[in-house]
Design a protein around this motif. Structure first.
Motif, PDB file in Angstrom:
ATOM      1  N   SER A 225     -15.495  -9.797   7.205  1.00 22.94           N
ATOM      2  CA  SER A 225     -16.895 -10.220   7.267  1.00 22.94           C
ATOM      3  C   SER A 225     -17.455 -10.248   5.849  1.00 22.94           C
ATOM      4  N   LEU A 226     -18.595 -10.865   5.686  1.00 24.00           N
ATOM      5  CA  LEU A 226     -19.225 -10.936   4.377  1.00 24.00           C
ATOM      6  C   LEU A 226     -19.489  -9.550   3.802  1.00 24.00           C
ATOM      7  N   ASP A 227     -19.995  -8.638   4.637  1.00 24.64           N
ATOM      8  CA  ASP A 227     -20.252  -7.269   4.179  1.00 24.64           C
ATOM      9  C   ASP A 227     -18.966  -6.579   3.728  1.00 24.64           C
ATOM     10  N   GLU A 228     -17.897  -6.776   4.485  1.00 23.80           N
ATOM     11  CA  GLU A 228     -16.611  -6.169   4.120  1.00 23.80           C
ATOM     12  C   GLU A 228     -16.072  -6.770   2.819  1.00 23.80           C
ATOM     13  N   GLN A 229     -16.258  -8.076   2.638  1.00 23.22           N
ATOM     14  CA  GLN A 229     -15.819  -8.720   1.402  1.00 23.22           C
ATOM     15  C   GLN A 229     -16.548  -8.132   0.196  1.00 23.22           C
ATOM     16  N   VAL A 230     -17.853  -7.929   0.345  1.00 22.54           N
ATOM     17  CA  VAL A 230     -18.650  -7.343  -0.735  1.00 22.54           C
ATOM     18  C   VAL A 230     -18.148  -5.936  -1.052  1.00 22.54           C
ATOM     19  N   ASP A 231     -17.843  -5.154  -0.025  1.00 24.32           N
ATOM     20  CA  ASP A 231     -17.326  -3.799  -0.228  1.00 24.32           C
ATOM     21  C   ASP A 231     -16.000  -3.814  -0.981  1.00 24.32           C
ATOM     22  N   VAL A 232     -15.103  -4.703  -0.583  1.00 22.70           N
ATOM     23  CA  VAL A 232     -13.792  -4.771  -1.240  1.00 22.70           C
ATOM     24  C   VAL A 232     -13.961  -5.229  -2.687  1.00 22.70           C
ATOM     25  N   ARG A 233     -14.795  -6.238  -2.923  1.00 23.66           N
ATOM     26  CA  ARG A 233     -15.023  -6.697  -4.306  1.00 23.66           C
ATOM     27  C   ARG A 233     -15.555  -5.577  -5.187  1.00 23.66           C
ATOM     28  N   ALA A 234     -16.500  -4.813  -4.666  1.00 25.81           N
ATOM     29  CA  ALA A 234     -17.059  -3.697  -5.426  1.00 25.81           C
ATOM     30  C   ALA A 234     -15.995  -2.640  -5.694  1.00 25.81           C
ATOM     31  N   HIS A 235     -15.164  -2.371  -4.715  1.00 27.07           N
ATOM     32  CA  HIS A 235     -14.102  -1.379  -4.871  1.00 27.07           C
ATOM     33  C   HIS A 235     -13.082  -1.831  -5.912  1.00 27.07           C
ATOM     34  N   VAL A 236     -12.651  -3.064  -5.812  1.00 23.59           N
ATOM     35  CA  VAL A 236     -11.636  -3.602  -6.724  1.00 23.59           C
ATOM     36  C   VAL A 236     -12.159  -3.655  -8.158  1.00 23.59           C
ATOM     37  N   ALA A 237     -13.455  -3.726  -8.318  1.00 23.10           N
ATOM     38  CA  ALA A 237     -14.040  -3.762  -9.659  1.00 23.10           C
ATOM     39  C   ALA A 237     -13.767  -2.481 -10.437  1.00 23.10           C
ATOM     40  N   TRP A 238     -13.602  -1.353  -9.745  1.00 25.67           N
ATOM     41  CA  TRP A 238     -13.363  -0.089 -10.454  1.00 25.67           C
ATOM     42  C   TRP A 238     -12.011   0.544 -10.170  1.00 25.67           C
ATOM     43  N   CYS A 239     -11.307   0.106  -9.110  1.00 25.61           N
ATOM     44  CA  CYS A 239     -10.029   0.714  -8.730  1.00 25.61           C
ATOM     45  C   CYS A 239      -8.870  -0.120  -9.281  1.00 25.61           C
ATOM     46  N   ASP A 240      -8.246   0.369 -10.328  1.00 25.15           N
ATOM     47  CA  ASP A 240      -7.137  -0.359 -10.943  1.00 25.15           C
ATOM     48  C   ASP A 240      -5.971  -0.563  -9.976  1.00 25.15           C
ATOM     49  N   LEU A 241      -5.676   0.434  -9.168  1.00 24.64           N
ATOM     50  CA  LEU A 241      -4.556   0.343  -8.236  1.00 24.64           C
ATOM     51  C   LEU A 241      -4.771  -0.799  -7.239  1.00 24.64           C
ATOM     52  N   CYS A 242      -5.948  -0.864  -6.660  1.00 29.19           N
ATOM     53  CA  CYS A 242      -6.230  -1.929  -5.688  1.00 29.19           C
ATOM     54  C   CYS A 242      -6.328  -3.289  -6.369  1.00 29.19           C
ATOM     55  N   ARG A 243      -6.865  -3.328  -7.577  1.00 32.92           N
ATOM     56  CA  ARG A 243      -6.928  -4.589  -8.317  1.00 32.92           C
ATOM     57  C   ARG A 243      -5.514  -5.096  -8.586  1.00 32.92           C
ATOM     58  N   ASP A 244      -4.610  -4.200  -8.998  1.00 35.92           N
ATOM     59  CA  ASP A 244      -3.223  -4.593  -9.234  1.00 35.92           C
ATOM     60  C   ASP A 244      -2.553  -5.052  -7.946  1.00 35.92           C
ATOM     61  N   THR A 245      -2.849  -4.364  -6.849  1.00 35.72           N
ATOM     62  CA  THR A 245      -2.286  -4.755  -5.554  1.00 35.72           C
ATOM     63  C   THR A 245      -2.784  -6.136  -5.152  1.00 35.72           C
ATOM     64  N   LEU A 246      -4.056  -6.411  -5.370  1.00 33.72           N
ATOM     65  CA  LEU A 246      -4.614  -7.719  -5.042  1.00 33.72           C
ATOM     66  C   LEU A 246      -3.989  -8.815  -5.910  1.00 33.72           C
ATOM     67  N   VAL A 247      -3.724  -8.514  -7.164  1.00 33.74           N
ATOM     68  CA  VAL A 247      -3.033  -9.472  -8.046  1.00 33.74           C
ATOM     69  C   VAL A 247      -1.634  -9.748  -7.498  1.00 33.74           C
ATOM     70  N   ASP A 248      -0.940  -8.713  -7.039  1.00 34.44           N
ATOM     71  CA  ASP A 248       0.393  -8.894  -6.450  1.00 34.44           C
ATOM     72  C   ASP A 248       0.330  -9.744  -5.186  1.00 34.44           C
ATOM     73  N   ILE A 249      -0.640  -9.471  -4.334  1.00 28.20           N
ATOM     74  CA  ILE A 249      -0.804 -10.250  -3.102  1.00 28.20           C
ATOM     75  C   ILE A 249      -1.051 -11.720  -3.446  1.00 28.20           C
TER      76      ILE A 249
END
Length: 64
Positions: free
Chosen positions: A22-46
């Motif tokens: 959902s839009l709210d969930e997308q906003v939450d994930v974007r905010a999280h990925v902005a500071w979490c290097d591990l998740c940002r790297d995982t998203l780059v891999d995906i």
């Protein structure tokens, strides 16, 4: 040195990448990925895997 695990699951990141949240969930994930290097790297891999699959699919279609 091993990085600590993050509670955000790979499934949630995959769902974000696939546009299934959902839009709210997308906003939450974007905010999280902005500071979490591990998740940002995982998203780059995906994203990299998704691009490879897309290129393979395109190549298969062109060869038929």
């Amino acid at each position: 040195m091993t990085r600590p695990a993050c509670p955000t699951s790979r499934q949630r990141l995959q769902a974000y990448y696939d546009g299934e949240l959902s839009l709210d969930e997308q906003v939450d994930v974007r905010a999280h990925v902005a500071w979490c290097d591990l998740c940002r790297d995982t998203l780059v891999d995906i994203d990299a895997v998704g691009r490879l699959r897309s290129e393979e699919h395109t190549s298969e279609l062109q060869s038929h």
